[in-house]
Design a protein around this motif. Structure first.
Motif, PDB file in Angstrom:
ATOM      1  N   TYR A  35      67.928  10.583  34.345  1.00 46.01           N
ATOM      2  CA  TYR A  35      67.334   9.716  33.326  1.00 46.01           C
ATOM      3  C   TYR A  35      68.025   8.362  33.233  1.00 46.01           C
ATOM      4  CZ  TYR A  35      71.220  11.083  30.228  1.00 46.01           C
ATOM      5  OH  TYR A  35      72.460  11.289  29.661  1.00 46.01           O
ATOM      6  N   ARG A  36      68.733   7.977  34.272  1.00 51.19           N
ATOM      7  CA  ARG A  36      69.462   6.702  34.216  1.00 51.19           C
ATOM      8  C   ARG A  36      68.546   5.512  33.958  1.00 51.19           C
ATOM      9  NH1 ARG A  36      74.812   7.138  36.103  1.00 51.19           N
ATOM     10  NH2 ARG A  36      75.264   9.157  37.045  1.00 51.19           N
ATOM     11  N   ALA A  37      67.280   5.614  34.328  1.00 48.77           N
ATOM     12  CA  ALA A  37      66.338   4.512  34.095  1.00 48.77           C
ATOM     13  C   ALA A  37      66.142   4.228  32.614  1.00 48.77           C
ATOM     14  CB  ALA A  37      64.990   4.822  34.751  1.00 48.77           C
ATOM     15  N   LEU A  38      66.498   5.172  31.755  1.00 50.54           N
ATOM     16  CA  LEU A  38      66.376   4.958  30.313  1.00 50.54           C
ATOM     17  C   LEU A  38      67.550   4.176  29.742  1.00 50.54           C
ATOM     18  CD1 LEU A  38      65.178   8.485  29.107  1.00 50.54           C
ATOM     19  CD2 LEU A  38      63.769   6.460  29.533  1.00 50.54           C
ATOM     20  N   ARG A  39      68.575   3.958  30.521  1.00 50.57           N
ATOM     21  CA  ARG A  39      69.794   3.325  30.008  1.00 50.57           C
ATOM     22  C   ARG A  39      69.643   1.802  29.988  1.00 50.57           C
ATOM     23  NH1 ARG A  39      75.104   6.771  31.542  1.00 50.57           N
ATOM     24  NH2 ARG A  39      74.532   8.572  30.269  1.00 50.57           N
ATOM     25  N   ARG A  40      68.689   1.376  29.180  1.00 57.59           N
ATOM     26  CA  ARG A  40      68.394  -0.047  28.973  1.00 57.59           C
ATOM     27  C   ARG A  40      67.790  -0.167  27.582  1.00 57.59           C
ATOM     28  NH1 ARG A  40      62.867  -0.316  29.268  1.00 57.59           N
ATOM     29  NH2 ARG A  40      61.850   1.407  30.384  1.00 57.59           N
ATOM     30  N   ASP A  41      67.793  -1.371  27.042  1.00 60.73           N
ATOM     31  CA  ASP A  41      67.173  -1.568  25.737  1.00 60.73           C
ATOM     32  C   ASP A  41      65.679  -1.249  25.810  1.00 60.73           C
ATOM     33  OD1 ASP A  41      69.616  -2.406  24.847  1.00 60.73           O
ATOM     34  OD2 ASP A  41      69.110  -4.541  24.793  1.00 60.73           O
ATOM     35  N   TYR A  42      65.173  -0.648  24.737  1.00 60.98           N
ATOM     36  CA  TYR A  42      63.731  -0.412  24.616  1.00 60.98           C
ATOM     37  C   TYR A  42      63.364  -0.759  23.180  1.00 60.98           C
ATOM     38  CZ  TYR A  42      59.128   1.672  25.331  1.00 60.98           C
ATOM     39  OH  TYR A  42      57.771   1.867  25.456  1.00 60.98           O
ATOM     40  N   LEU A  43      62.720  -1.896  23.012  1.00 65.23           N
ATOM     41  CA  LEU A  43      62.460  -2.477  21.699  1.00 65.23           C
ATOM     42  C   LEU A  43      60.956  -2.584  21.434  1.00 65.23           C
ATOM     43  CD1 LEU A  43      65.295  -5.133  21.933  1.00 65.23           C
ATOM     44  CD2 LEU A  43      65.232  -3.122  20.418  1.00 65.23           C
ATOM     45  N   PRO A  44      60.551  -2.974  20.222  1.00 68.85           N
ATOM     46  CA  PRO A  44      59.125  -3.006  19.926  1.00 68.85           C
ATOM     47  C   PRO A  44      58.286  -3.788  20.934  1.00 68.85           C
ATOM     48  CG  PRO A  44      60.333  -3.152  17.893  1.00 68.85           C
ATOM     49  CD  PRO A  44      61.354  -3.191  18.990  1.00 68.85           C
ATOM     50  N   ALA A  45      58.806  -4.890  21.449  1.00 65.79           N
ATOM     51  CA  ALA A  45      58.034  -5.648  22.447  1.00 65.79           C
ATOM     52  C   ALA A  45      57.784  -4.815  23.703  1.00 65.79           C
ATOM     53  CB  ALA A  45      58.763  -6.943  22.807  1.00 65.79           C
ATOM     54  N   ASP A  46      58.776  -4.023  24.103  1.00 67.81           N
ATOM     55  CA  ASP A  46      58.605  -3.155  25.268  1.00 67.81           C
ATOM     56  C   ASP A  46      57.572  -2.067  24.985  1.00 67.81           C
ATOM     57  OD1 ASP A  46      60.840  -4.329  26.875  1.00 67.81           O
ATOM     58  OD2 ASP A  46      62.020  -3.569  25.178  1.00 67.81           O
ATOM     59  N   TYR A  47      57.665  -1.482  23.800  1.00 70.22           N
ATOM     60  CA  TYR A  47      56.699  -0.446  23.432  1.00 70.22           C
ATOM     61  C   TYR A  47      55.286  -1.019  23.401  1.00 70.22           C
ATOM     62  CZ  TYR A  47      54.089   2.997  20.819  1.00 70.22           C
ATOM     63  OH  TYR A  47      53.115   3.899  20.447  1.00 70.22           O
ATOM     64  N   ARG A  48      55.125  -2.167  22.775  1.00 71.39           N
ATOM     65  CA  ARG A  48      53.784  -2.755  22.676  1.00 71.39           C
ATOM     66  C   ARG A  48      53.214  -3.090  24.051  1.00 71.39           C
ATOM     67  NH1 ARG A  48      55.710  -5.324  17.422  1.00 71.39           N
ATOM     68  NH2 ARG A  48      54.371  -4.360  15.854  1.00 71.39           N
ATOM     69  N   ARG A  49      54.063  -3.518  24.953  1.00 69.38           N
ATOM     70  CA  ARG A  49      53.592  -3.794  26.312  1.00 69.38           C
ATOM     71  C   ARG A  49      53.103  -2.508  26.978  1.00 69.38           C
ATOM     72  NH1 ARG A  49      57.790  -6.041  27.909  1.00 69.38           N
ATOM     73  NH2 ARG A  49      58.782  -4.203  28.828  1.00 69.38           N
ATOM     74  N   ASP A  50      53.857  -1.426  26.828  1.00 66.66           N
ATOM     75  CA  ASP A  50      53.445  -0.157  27.432  1.00 66.66           C
ATOM     76  C   ASP A  50      52.158   0.373  26.822  1.00 66.66           C
ATOM     77  OD1 ASP A  50      55.582  -0.053  29.205  1.00 66.66           O
ATOM     78  OD2 ASP A  50      56.856   1.116  27.830  1.00 66.66           O
ATOM     79  N   ALA A  51      52.000   0.196  25.506  1.00 62.22           N
ATOM     80  CA  ALA A  51      50.886   0.812  24.775  1.00 62.22           C
ATOM     81  C   ALA A  51      49.675  -0.100  24.642  1.00 62.22           C
ATOM     82  CB  ALA A  51      51.366   1.220  23.384  1.00 62.22           C
ATOM     83  N   ALA A  52      49.690  -1.262  25.251  1.00 63.68           N
ATOM     84  CA  ALA A  52      48.716  -2.319  24.960  1.00 63.68           C
ATOM     85  C   ALA A  52      47.266  -1.889  25.117  1.00 63.68           C
ATOM     86  CB  ALA A  52      49.001  -3.537  25.852  1.00 63.68           C
ATOM     87  N   ARG A  53      46.966  -0.979  26.022  1.00 60.81           N
ATOM     88  CA  ARG A  53      45.570  -0.640  26.327  1.00 60.81           C
ATOM     89  C   ARG A  53      45.057   0.572  25.563  1.00 60.81           C
ATOM     90  NH1 ARG A  53      44.219  -1.430  32.385  1.00 60.81           N
ATOM     91  NH2 ARG A  53      43.633   0.747  32.153  1.00 60.81           N
ATOM     92  N   GLN A  54      45.880   1.166  24.688  1.00 58.26           N
ATOM     93  CA  GLN A  54      45.498   2.451  24.094  1.00 58.26           C
ATOM     94  C   GLN A  54      45.118   2.400  22.607  1.00 58.26           C
ATOM     95  OE1 GLN A  54      44.810   5.360  25.522  1.00 58.26           O
ATOM     96  NE2 GLN A  54      45.084   4.340  27.495  1.00 58.26           N
ATOM     97  N   LYS A  55      44.985   1.228  22.030  1.00 64.69           N
ATOM     98  CA  LYS A  55      44.533   1.077  20.636  1.00 64.69           C
ATOM     99  C   LYS A  55      45.412   1.876  19.670  1.00 64.69           C
ATOM    100  CE  LYS A  55      40.225   0.475  18.051  1.00 64.69           C
ATOM    101  NZ  LYS A  55      38.759   0.759  18.013  1.00 64.69           N
ATOM    102  N   VAL A  56      46.720   1.738  19.850  1.00 65.20           N
ATOM    103  CA  VAL A  56      47.673   2.358  18.926  1.00 65.20           C
ATOM    104  C   VAL A  56      47.793   1.472  17.694  1.00 65.20           C
ATOM    105  CG1 VAL A  56      50.069   3.068  18.591  1.00 65.20           C
ATOM    106  CG2 VAL A  56      48.951   3.460  20.802  1.00 65.20           C
ATOM    107  N   PHE A  57      47.513   2.013  16.528  1.00 59.57           N
ATOM    108  CA  PHE A  57      47.539   1.181  15.321  1.00 59.57           C
ATOM    109  C   PHE A  57      48.668   1.542  14.362  1.00 59.57           C
ATOM    110  CE2 PHE A  57      45.091   4.714  13.681  1.00 59.57           C
ATOM    111  CZ  PHE A  57      45.388   4.758  12.327  1.00 59.57           C
ATOM    112  N   ALA A  58      49.385   2.619  14.635  1.00 63.47           N
ATOM    113  CA  ALA A  58      50.543   2.976  13.814  1.00 63.47           C
ATOM    114  C   ALA A  58      51.422   3.902  14.646  1.00 63.47           C
ATOM    115  CB  ALA A  58      50.120   3.669  12.519  1.00 63.47           C
ATOM    116  N   THR A  59      52.728   3.912  14.315  1.00 58.26           N
ATOM    117  CA  THR A  59      53.656   4.728  15.086  1.00 58.26           C
ATOM    118  C   THR A  59      54.692   5.393  14.183  1.00 58.26           C
ATOM    119  OG1 THR A  59      55.453   3.145  15.549  1.00 58.26           O
ATOM    120  CG2 THR A  59      53.468   2.974  16.923  1.00 58.26           C
ATOM    121  N   VAL A  60      55.289   6.461  14.724  1.00 57.35           N
ATOM    122  CA  VAL A  60      56.357   7.194  14.050  1.00 57.35           C
ATOM    123  C   VAL A  60      57.572   7.197  14.971  1.00 57.35           C
ATOM    124  CG1 VAL A  60      57.081   9.393  13.045  1.00 57.35           C
ATOM    125  CG2 VAL A  60      54.681   8.673  12.888  1.00 57.35           C
ATOM    126  N   TYR A  61      58.669   6.639  14.488  1.00 55.68           N
ATOM    127  CA  TYR A  61      59.922   6.637  15.238  1.00 55.68           C
ATOM    128  C   TYR A  61      60.600   7.997  15.119  1.00 55.68           C
ATOM    129  CZ  TYR A  61      64.840   5.652  16.310  1.00 55.68           C
ATOM    130  OH  TYR A  61      66.111   5.690  16.834  1.00 55.68           O
TER     131      TYR A  61
END
Length: 307
Positions: A35-61
């Motif tokens: 899982y070394r690929a996870l050893r980087r910052d993952y912030l809201p901008a990264d999440y929004r980029r990943d989720a951009a096409r799926q019409k996500v309107f709310a999230t739970v951390y």
């Protein structure tokens, strides 16, 4: 496209916070392997980029195994992020139920506006053949100290996020029956990694028994299989069986990102979930894609469901 509430994702800033599993050497054993690929910052901008096409309107951390010495620091950081970024809409914090400070931490977490639930991964055995319901493994769901801490959840009004493999679900069933006032949200379908006929049959039996407890809900998430591509044909048997057992009103989708990003894209996960449930009645699809999560995590949908 029906909107989605993503009921389980993470964000992290490794310069601002300490996450031992993401920063210390050597890496811990992990169900998805390296899982070394996870050893980087993952912030809201990264999440929004990943989720951009799926019409996500709310999230739970979901708590991300922050420094156990200060679980409230993670919660305060998430609140700061949400105030600046508008994400997440709710969160699950951390508490360590078998510690002396469990009651105080639970009360403090419950006082935070976004906190709806808490997670503490219980100890257990690594293989189903090693499971023994008579065991009282320290830190497990049958551990007296762990259960003493769990008892405080009922007074707090918080749910419990359970991540445990399916062979420990008999422990969860006893927990649900002994503490009926606390809602249990089973993470990642009880981790059905073994997709052999025998493995699926044993998982199905454990899930069927757990479904008898009305105070249990299930996240359709975290079901990647190492070495196999995420595909509806692979995941449909476990997803649809969970829906059959628990009903759409007790099931919700979640991405488990960025963790599941090790093996699949966000579109493969959420687009795949849409494909798997496409033949269900639309009312059931809406429950699974956003309704159950909105109810569970008290997320106001308002006009965000408008086309």
């Amino acid at each position: 496209m029906i909107p989605i509430i993503d009921a389980h994702h993470h964000i992290w800033d490794l310069a601002a916070n300490r996450h031992p599993w993401l920063q210390e050497e050597p890496p811990i054993p992990f169900r998805y392997g390296d899982y070394r690929a996870l050893r980087r910052d993952y912030l809201p901008a990264d999440y929004r980029r990943d989720a951009a096409r799926q019409k996500v309107f709310a999230t739970v951390y979901m708590e991300a195994e922050h420094d156990p010495a200060d679980p409230l620091r993670e919660t305060r950081w998430v609140h700061d992020i949400a105030a600046r970024e508008g994400l997440p809409d709710a969160m699950a914090g951390a508490a360590f139920l078998d510690r002396a400070d469990a009651a105080a931490v639970i009360r403090a977490q419950a006082a935070m506006p976004l906190v709806r639930s808490l997670r503490h991964k219980p100890k257990g055995v690594a293989r189903p053949q090693d499971y023994d319901p008579a065991h009282r493994i320290p830190g497990s769901m049958r551990c007296p100290a762990w259960r003493a801490g769990y008892r405080h959840l009922a007074d707090s009004g918080l749910h419990f996020e359970l991540q445990a493999p399916w062979w420990h679900l008999p422990d969860a069933l006893d927990l649900a029956r002994d503490f009926p006032g606390t809602l249990i949200v089973l993470n990642h379908l009880g981790l059905p990694a073994d997709r052999s006929p025998a493995g699926l049959a044993a998982w199905r039996e454990a899930m069927a028994r757990l479904s008898e407890a009305p105070n249990v809900r299930v996240k359709l998430s975290g079901c990647c299989v190492p070495g196999q591509p995420w595909a509806p044909a692979l995941q449909a048997p476990v997803v649809l069986e969970a829906v059959r057992l628990f009903g759409a009103e007790r099931c919700m989708v979640a991405s488990n990102f960025p963790v599941d990003g090790l093996l699949a894209s966000f579109d493969e996960v959420m687009g795949g979930m849409r494909a798997i449930i496409a033949d269900l009645p639309e009312a059931d699809q809406r429950r699974i894609l956003y309704g159950t999560a909105a109810e569970t995590y008290r997320i106001r949908t308002g006009d965000r469901l408008s086309p």
